[in-house]
Design a protein around this motif. Structure first.
Motif, mmCIF file in Angstrom:
data_model
loop_
_atom_site.group_PDB
_atom_site.id
_atom_site.type_symbol
_atom_site.label_atom_id
_atom_site.label_comp_id
_atom_site.label_asym_id
_atom_site.label_seq_id
_atom_site.Cartn_x
_atom_site.Cartn_y
_atom_site.Cartn_z
ATOM 1 N N GLU A 39 31.837 81.439 40.702
ATOM 2 C CA GLU A 39 31.780 79.978 40.587
ATOM 3 C C GLU A 39 31.211 79.345 41.844
ATOM 4 O OE1 GLU A 39 31.841 76.375 38.954
ATOM 5 O OE2 GLU A 39 32.332 78.243 37.909
ATOM 6 N N ALA A 40 31.582 79.877 43.027
ATOM 7 C CA ALA A 40 31.056 79.327 44.284
ATOM 8 C C ALA A 40 29.547 79.513 44.368
ATOM 9 C CB ALA A 40 31.757 79.996 45.461
ATOM 10 N N LEU A 41 29.046 80.691 44.002
ATOM 11 C CA LEU A 41 27.599 80.914 44.037
ATOM 12 C C LEU A 41 26.887 80.058 42.997
ATOM 13 C CD1 LEU A 41 27.489 84.795 44.495
ATOM 14 C CD2 LEU A 41 27.211 83.015 46.238
ATOM 15 N N ALA A 42 27.498 79.878 41.820
ATOM 16 C CA ALA A 42 26.894 79.011 40.805
ATOM 17 C C ALA A 42 26.796 77.576 41.306
ATOM 18 C CB ALA A 42 27.698 79.081 39.515
ATOM 19 N N ASN A 43 27.804 77.127 42.057
ATOM 20 C CA ASN A 43 27.751 75.773 42.623
ATOM 21 C C ASN A 43 26.626 75.653 43.643
ATOM 22 O OD1 ASN A 43 29.896 74.864 41.088
ATOM 23 N ND2 ASN A 43 31.438 75.337 42.650
ATOM 24 N N VAL A 44 26.415 76.712 44.430
ATOM 25 C CA VAL A 44 25.313 76.676 45.398
ATOM 26 C C VAL A 44 23.980 76.593 44.675
ATOM 27 C CG1 VAL A 44 24.154 77.952 47.237
ATOM 28 C CG2 VAL A 44 26.647 77.913 47.130
ATOM 29 N N VAL A 45 23.827 77.394 43.619
ATOM 30 C CA VAL A 45 22.578 77.368 42.860
ATOM 31 C C VAL A 45 22.338 75.988 42.267
ATOM 32 C CG1 VAL A 45 21.393 78.325 40.847
ATOM 33 C CG2 VAL A 45 22.666 79.834 42.373
ATOM 34 N N ARG A 46 23.399 75.343 41.799
ATOM 35 C CA ARG A 46 23.228 74.037 41.158
ATOM 36 C C ARG A 46 23.054 72.900 42.149
ATOM 37 N NH1 ARG A 46 27.388 76.087 37.537
ATOM 38 N NH2 ARG A 46 28.957 75.073 38.832
ATOM 39 N N HIS A 47 23.835 72.917 43.229
ATOM 40 C CA HIS A 47 23.893 71.751 44.111
ATOM 41 C C HIS A 47 23.146 71.931 45.433
ATOM 42 C CE1 HIS A 47 26.805 70.023 41.376
ATOM 43 N NE2 HIS A 47 27.559 71.113 41.473
ATOM 44 N N VAL A 49 22.129 86.535 41.965
ATOM 45 C CA VAL A 49 21.945 85.196 42.522
ATOM 46 C C VAL A 49 20.776 85.176 43.487
ATOM 47 C CG1 VAL A 49 23.051 83.381 43.887
ATOM 48 C CG2 VAL A 49 24.370 84.632 42.199
ATOM 49 N N GLY A 50 20.568 86.274 44.219
ATOM 50 C CA GLY A 50 19.434 86.335 45.135
ATOM 51 C C GLY A 50 18.114 86.210 44.414
ATOM 52 N N ARG A 51 18.025 86.789 43.222
ATOM 53 C CA ARG A 51 16.785 86.660 42.463
ATOM 54 C C ARG A 51 16.554 85.227 41.996
ATOM 55 N NH1 ARG A 51 18.435 91.770 40.151
ATOM 56 N NH2 ARG A 51 19.274 90.659 38.351
ATOM 57 N N ALA A 52 17.627 84.408 41.971
ATOM 58 C CA ALA A 52 17.482 82.995 41.596
ATOM 59 C C ALA A 52 17.057 82.128 42.767
ATOM 60 C CB ALA A 52 18.795 82.480 41.022
ATOM 61 N N PRO A 84 17.567 74.293 52.660
ATOM 62 C CA PRO A 84 16.498 74.264 53.665
ATOM 63 C C PRO A 84 15.728 72.966 53.694
ATOM 64 C CG PRO A 84 15.924 75.699 51.813
ATOM 65 C CD PRO A 84 17.370 75.357 51.663
ATOM 66 N N GLN A 85 15.650 72.273 52.597
ATOM 67 C CA GLN A 85 14.986 70.977 52.559
ATOM 68 C C GLN A 85 15.757 70.071 51.614
ATOM 69 O OE1 GLN A 85 11.056 71.542 51.049
ATOM 70 N NE2 GLN A 85 11.710 72.736 49.271
ATOM 71 N N ARG A 86 15.574 68.776 51.778
ATOM 72 C CA ARG A 86 16.327 67.814 50.959
ATOM 73 C C ARG A 86 15.839 67.918 49.518
ATOM 74 N NH1 ARG A 86 19.562 63.596 52.097
ATOM 75 N NH2 ARG A 86 19.746 61.952 50.553
ATOM 76 N N THR A 87 16.663 68.483 48.692
ATOM 77 C CA THR A 87 16.316 68.650 47.276
ATOM 78 C C THR A 87 17.395 68.002 46.427
ATOM 79 O OG1 THR A 87 17.450 70.774 47.215
ATOM 80 C CG2 THR A 87 15.088 70.804 47.672
ATOM 81 N N GLU A 88 17.011 67.574 45.238
ATOM 82 C CA GLU A 88 17.955 66.953 44.312
ATOM 83 C C GLU A 88 18.732 68.027 43.577
ATOM 84 O OE1 GLU A 88 17.980 63.737 40.609
ATOM 85 O OE2 GLU A 88 16.103 64.460 41.471
ATOM 86 N N SER A 89 20.015 67.800 43.414
ATOM 87 C CA SER A 89 20.855 68.767 42.707
ATOM 88 C C SER A 89 20.352 68.947 41.286
ATOM 89 C CB SER A 89 22.313 68.287 42.683
ATOM 90 O OG SER A 89 23.074 69.089 41.817
ATOM 91 N N LEU A 90 20.481 70.205 40.809
ATOM 92 C CA LEU A 90 20.072 70.480 39.436
ATOM 93 C C LEU A 90 20.920 69.731 38.426
ATOM 94 C CD1 LEU A 90 19.402 74.328 39.674
ATOM 95 C CD2 LEU A 90 17.763 72.447 39.859
#
Length: 437
Positions: free
Chosen positions: A342-350, A309-312, A377-383
């Motif tokens: 699942e929690a890390l996948a949610n962070v990556v997506r949202h 996940v860190g590499r993502a 870190p900045q306002r980004t749109e969820s994947l």
């Protein structure tokens, strides 16, 4: 060989009489009126209409017959006829109680008419009284059990023999046999119709159960088919990604070392995804899901997951108590791994780019798992902003925790982050689903 004595015969007769009395005094527990289970209103009212019509026709003719044939006075003739015919209404709901009334009336009538000169060689009852009794036996055969029906016929046989043979100065002209045969035929008819209705109801229930089983089997087959099709489609694209990523440093000249390492990581992640998809598909194709022999991930693989996940682009800080991996049972370790995944996948997506803290510790007999992410870190749109939330991730976490009899707490934080906290026993209850996925 044991010799039967008179005392043995007497005891046997007493036992049989007690059994007969029990069946004649124990009505059916079903209080539903005759034909009361029918969906059609007119069918439910049909027994009442038939009983009223029979009473309207049998009561006047019965009174006239008693007065004309046996020279009875009007009050006595009316009382006996009404007592014999009125229980037809009661027979719709209480056929056994109605039979006792009519049987007592038949005995009373035979006692009164037995020594009348006109009864010599004929019945001590009128034809309307016999018809009312037969219709009542039909209702009783439709409602009561087989033992009660047989007991009523035996009682009818005994009452008929006693009242028409022993009670008369001389025997009748075969009417006793005729009445016994008619009562047996009517009871047999009612019992056969009742058994046929019960058999049809049981057959209908079995057909409904079979239909539900067929629908469930069809649903499972459809799910398996969709899973196989999904595997074929996704596996093709993942294979292409893995091949392209692995061959990119060789196909493209001047690829920097960092980029080549990134391509290698992408190819490894794609291969791992393919392997996991094949393992899940094997579960769907296998008839025995407990036969899963592929090693399942656990607490020991969380470091590799955090690195992936860190590499993502999502930095993960993992904290695990020393020696905890060896204490966690396989089922709890698998659930912990899937919850963190699942929690890390949610962070990556949202919340792409948000820092994540993952901690696992032993608190007495429980495993405490916490996954907390900071706001992005900045306002980004969820994947997945273009897709309405499925909510399946949290549902899957709850199912994992419930599987090992644990607790789950999820929710947003005041600073905009999100928290997932789970507590699972280190000694979970045994479950047939724990060995596999």
């Amino acid at each position: 060989m044991k010799t039967l004595t008179i005392a043995d015969g007497r005891r046997f007769a007493v036992r049989q009489l007690r059994t007969l009395r029990r069946h004649l005094t124990t009505p059916s527990e079903d209080d539903t009126p005759l034909l009361g289970n029918s969906r059609r209103r007119w069918v439910r009212r049909l027994p009442y209409a038939v009983a009223i019509i029979l009473q309207a026709s049998l009561i006047p003719t019965g009174i006239v017959c008693l007065i004309s044939f046996y020279d009875m006075v009007l009050p006595v003739a009316a009382a006996l006829t009404i007592a014999q015919t009125a229980p037809l209404l009661l027979a719709i709901t209480r056929p056994l109680a109605a039979w006792w009334i009519t049987a007592a009336t038949l005995v009373t009538t035979a006692t009164i008419t037995a020594h009348h000169p006109k009864v010599m060689g004929s019945w001590p009852w009128t034809a309307p009284m016999i018809l009312a009794y037969l219709f009542l036996l039909l209702a009783l055969g439709l409602r009561e059990s087989r033992a009660t029906v047989v007991s009523v016929w035996v009682a009818t046989f005994l009452l008929t023999v006693l009242t028409t043979t022993l009670g008369l100065p001389r025997a009748g002209d075969g009417t006793t046999v005729l009445l016994i045969a008619l009562s047996g035929a009517v009871l047999l008819l009612g019992w056969a119709v009742r058994d046929r209705a019960v058999a049809r109801r049981l057959l209908t229930e079995q057909e409904q159960i079979s239909e539900v089983e067929r629908e469930r089997r069809t649903l499972l087959e459809e799910r398996a088919r969709i899973a196989r099709e999904l595997h074929d489609v996704v596996a093709h694209h993942m294979s292409v990604i893995a091949v392209q990523a692995a061959s990119a440093p060789y196909r493209i000249e001047g690829v920097p070392a960092d980029a080549a390492e990134e391509f290698t990581a992408i190819a490894g992640t794609a291969r791992e995804s393919l392997a996991e998809m094949r393992r899940l598909l094997g579960v769907l194709r296998s008839e025995d899901t407990a036969g899963e022999k592929t090693p399942q991930p656990g607490v020991g693989q969380l470091a590799q997951l955090a690195e992936t996940v860190g590499r993502a682009g999502v930095p993960v800080e993992l904290t695990v108590d020393d020696g905890l991996a060896g204490r966690v049972p396989q089922a709890v370790g698998l659930s912990a791994y899937r919850i963190v995944q699942e929690a890390l996948a949610n962070v990556v997506r949202h919340a792409p780019g948000a820092r994540v803290w993952v901690s696992l510790s032993a608190d007495g007999p429980e495993l405490r798992l916490t996954v907390v992410n900071a706001p992005p870190p900045q306002r980004t749109e969820s994947l997945e902003a273009s897709v309405e939330g499925t909510g399946q991730g949290l549902v899957g976490m709850r199912e994992r925790v419930r599987l090992v009899d644990g607790r789950l707490d999820t929710g947003p934080l005041p600073d905009g982050g999100f928290k997932v906290a789970a507590a699972m026993p280190l000694d979970p209850p045994e479950s047939p689903d724990t060995p596999g996925e």
